[in-house]
Design an enzyme around this catalytic site. Structure first.
Site, short mmCIF file in Angstrom:
data_model
loop_
_atom_site.label_atom_id
_atom_site.label_comp_id
_atom_site.label_asym_id
_atom_site.label_seq_id
_atom_site.Cartn_x
_atom_site.Cartn_y
_atom_site.Cartn_z
N GLU A 94 1.21 -1.36 0.28
CA GLU A 94 -0.10 -0.23 0.02
C GLU A 94 0.49 1.19 -0.17
O GLU A 94 1.90 1.35 0.38
CB GLU A 94 -0.65 0.20 1.11
CG GLU A 94 -1.91 -0.99 1.08
CD GLU A 94 -2.54 -0.89 2.46
OE1 GLU A 94 -3.53 -1.84 2.36
OE2 GLU A 94 -2.60 -0.30 2.83
N CYS A 124 3.09 8.42 2.10
CA CYS A 124 3.48 6.79 3.50
C CYS A 124 3.29 5.87 2.05
O CYS A 124 2.79 5.42 1.65
CB CYS A 124 1.83 6.99 3.76
SG CYS A 124 1.73 5.75 5.21
N CYS A 150 4.27 -7.77 7.49
CA CYS A 150 5.36 -7.61 8.50
C CYS A 150 5.79 -8.34 9.91
O CYS A 150 4.38 -9.52 9.44
CB CYS A 150 4.31 -6.58 9.19
SG CYS A 150 5.84 -6.00 10.13
N CYS A 193 2.20 -7.00 15.28
CA CYS A 193 1.27 -6.01 16.34
C CYS A 193 -0.45 -6.48 16.24
O CYS A 193 -0.95 -6.05 15.27
CB CYS A 193 1.28 -4.65 16.33
SG CYS A 193 3.39 -4.35 16.36
N CYS A 247 -2.93 -4.34 14.22
CA CYS A 247 -2.52 -3.76 12.71
C CYS A 247 -2.90 -5.17 11.60
O CYS A 247 -2.70 -5.91 12.07
CB CYS A 247 -0.55 -3.60 12.74
SG CYS A 247 -0.16 -2.82 11.32
N GLU A 301 8.10 -3.38 8.89
CA GLU A 301 9.03 -2.40 9.69
C GLU A 301 10.20 -1.99 8.82
O GLU A 301 10.76 -3.12 8.59
CB GLU A 301 9.59 -3.35 10.58
CG GLU A 301 10.17 -2.86 11.43
CD GLU A 301 10.79 -2.01 12.27
OE1 GLU A 301 8.92 -1.45 12.46
OE2 GLU A 301 11.41 -0.90 12.46
N CYS A 336 -2.61 1.34 7.91
CA CYS A 336 -1.68 0.94 7.83
C CYS A 336 -2.70 -0.90 7.54
O CYS A 336 -2.82 -1.49 8.46
CB CYS A 336 -1.02 0.72 8.63
SG CYS A 336 0.52 -0.63 8.70
N1 SAH Z 1 6.15 -0.94 11.31
C1 SAH Z 1 6.08 0.25 12.01
C2 SAH Z 1 5.54 1.70 10.63
C3 SAH Z 1 4.77 1.04 9.78
S1 SAH Z 1 2.60 0.80 11.15
C4 SAH Z 1 5.50 0.82 12.77
O1 SAH Z 1 5.47 0.39 13.92
O2 SAH Z 1 6.00 2.18 13.85
C5 SAH Z 1 2.87 3.30 11.20
C6 SAH Z 1 2.07 3.32 12.34
O3 SAH Z 1 0.68 2.94 12.85
C7 SAH Z 1 2.67 2.93 13.62
O4 SAH Z 1 2.69 3.77 14.77
C8 SAH Z 1 1.92 1.37 14.15
O5 SAH Z 1 1.54 1.44 15.16
C9 SAH Z 1 0.56 2.38 13.54
N2 SAH Z 1 -0.83 1.37 13.53
C10 SAH Z 1 -0.73 0.63 12.50
N3 SAH Z 1 -2.08 0.04 12.56
C11 SAH Z 1 -2.43 0.91 13.21
C12 SAH Z 1 -4.32 1.26 13.77
N4 SAH Z 1 -5.68 -0.21 13.20
N5 SAH Z 1 -4.81 2.41 14.19
C13 SAH Z 1 -3.96 3.21 13.62
N6 SAH Z 1 -2.62 3.27 13.96
C14 SAH Z 1 -2.01 1.73 13.85
FE1 SF4 Z 2 3.45 -3.44 14.17
FE2 SF4 Z 2 4.39 -1.69 12.28
FE3 SF4 Z 2 4.43 -4.15 11.49
FE4 SF4 Z 2 2.27 -2.85 12.26
S1 SF4 Z 2 3.68 -2.63 10.56
S2 SF4 Z 2 3.20 -5.12 12.70
S3 SF4 Z 2 2.50 -2.06 13.94
S4 SF4 Z 2 5.04 -3.34 13.17
#
Ligand code: SAH
Ligand code: SF4
Length: 361
Positions: free
Chosen positions: A95, A108, A115, A119, A122, A166, A339
């Site tokens: 994306e 973005c 990933c 998390c 996410c 990541e 994301c």
């Molecule tokens: N992997 C990296 C960058 C991509 S995610 C990271 O985790 O920082 C970018 C941001 O979006 C991160 O802060 C992540 O925690 C947040 N994010 C992911 N899923 C989300 C969601 N469903 N709602 C709000 N923020 C989210």
């Molecule tokens: Fe976690 Fe960032 Fe990976 Fe989503 S993209 S799983 S927020 S590390």
């Protein structure tokens, strides 16, 4: 096209120059090609004007400019956000989101397909890891948005590495991509206009400092105690907060820079006064800024976004510790601009929870 075909977008200017030298072409030729790629933004090697015939023949035989296809495109109702699902030749999709703030555009971009960090809130984490993107695949997303904006006479001014993946798990490719994006003879995007967001891998954060990585750093915190963080962000089981904060302090000391922390606010989970006091204590005295982002709901997670009064109360508590914070707008919610949500919607063949999907070209 075989495996020996070079994707010219994968090379930094220094690497391209070295490659051309091996082929017997001078730095002058490398620079002309570089400018065609990033100033004229041609989309194929044969579109580079006035090349020496032997160089044109070499590029035709051995080089390509790998572009993604548009698998889907979505426009938000407010007209400020466009989200693209881009497909590579191997079928993997990532994306890329184009966002407008006043008359400036931000891209973005993704660093991986899927990933590995997992998390739980996410959409990308929920789908697992597919593969790393190459430097060229990271850069091509910015060029893609530039092409989408060209008709309006606009181009990308800010880049956030906050799409799928990541970035510090794909360290080398991400660093090369940053080198390419900031190169002053190419796209020349100011390093302060690029933000790298990481789940928080302490060793890689120290490496960023040692490598003098010039961009802004944002660390996804989401909780201020190990137990609560590990429940949301699985890598926290391996790297406790103490190690992460040490690495952040090291980064701040070496780079002399503020670090941004991100906090996805989930109602009743991490938006409580207890968590607000804990994060206030954790960040107190550091050159830190907290971005709070109400959760964007996803299919695989039951949590709900915090409501405005809890967001305000959270900010007020941390302000008491001297920590400035900003509530990030939840832009493009109607197009699942969180994301990984668009790809998740396609993978599971159902519309994203917040909107509808229309196929792109
Ligand atoms: N992997 C990296 C960058 C991509 S995610 C990271 O985790 O920082 C970018 C941001 O979006 C991160 O802060 C992540 O925690 C947040 N994010 C992911 N899923 C989300 C969601 N469903 N709602 C709000 N923020 C989210
Ligand atoms: Fe976690 Fe960032 Fe990976 Fe989503 S993209 S799983 S927020 S590390």
């Amino acid at each position: 096209m075989d495996n020996t075909t070079l994707n010219l977008y994968d090379f930094s200017r220094a690497e391209l120059t070295a490659h051309f030298a091996r082929w017997g072409f001078s730095a002058y030729h490398a620079e002309r090609v570089w400018q065609a790629l990033y100033r004229q933004q041609v989309d194929a090697p044969d579109a580079i004007a006035d090349l020496r015939p032997d160089l044109a023949a070499r590029l035709a035989a051995a080089a390509t400019l790998r572009q993604p296809e548009t698998a889907a495109a979505l426009d938000s109702r407010d007209g400020h956000t466009r989200k693209f699902l881009l497909r590579w030749a191997d079928g993997q999709t990532v994306e890329t989101v184009q966002m407008r703030y006043r008359d400036r555009y931000t891209a973005c971009i993704s660093t991986q397909a899927g990933c590995a960090m997992g998390c739980i809130f996410c959409a990308t984490g929920q789908m697992g890891f597919q593969r790393h993107l190459s430097a060229g695949e990271i850069v091509a997303q910015v060029l893609y948005v530039n092409r989408a904006l060209a008709a309006q006479g606009q181009s990308v001014r800010n880049v956030v590495l906050m799409g799928m993946g990541e970035p510090l798990h794909n360290y080398e490719a991400t660093m090369t991509a940053i080198d390419i994006l900031t190169d002053d003879k190419g796209l020349a995007i100011a390093p302060r206009h690029i933000t790298l967001s990481t789940v928080g891998l302490p060793r890689a954060i120290r490496r960023l400092a040692d490598d003098n990585c010039p961009v802004q750093l944002a660390v996804s915190l989401h909780a201020a105690t190990d137990e609560e963080r590990a429940a949301l962000v699985p890598p926290a089981r391996r790297w406790p907060l103490a190690a992460l904060m040490d690495a952040c302090r090291y980064y701040m000391a070496v780079r002399g820079r503020r670090v941004f922390f991100e906090w996805t606010l989930i109602a009743g989970t991490n938006d409580t006064p207890t968590q607000a006091h804990a994060v206030g204590k954790l960040l107190q005295g550091m050159n830190a800024h907290l971005n709070v982002i109400p959760l964007n709901p996803t299919h695989g997670y039951e949590g709900a976004p915090s409501q405005t009064p809890s967001v305000r109360a959270f900010q007020q508590i941390i302000a008491g510790y001297g920590i400035p914070s900003t509530v990030r707008q939840r832009r493009g919610l109607d197009i699942a601009a969180g994301c990984g949500q668009l790809r998740a919607a396609q993978l599971f063949s159902e519309p994203p929870r917040n909107g509808s999907l229309r196929n792109g070209n």
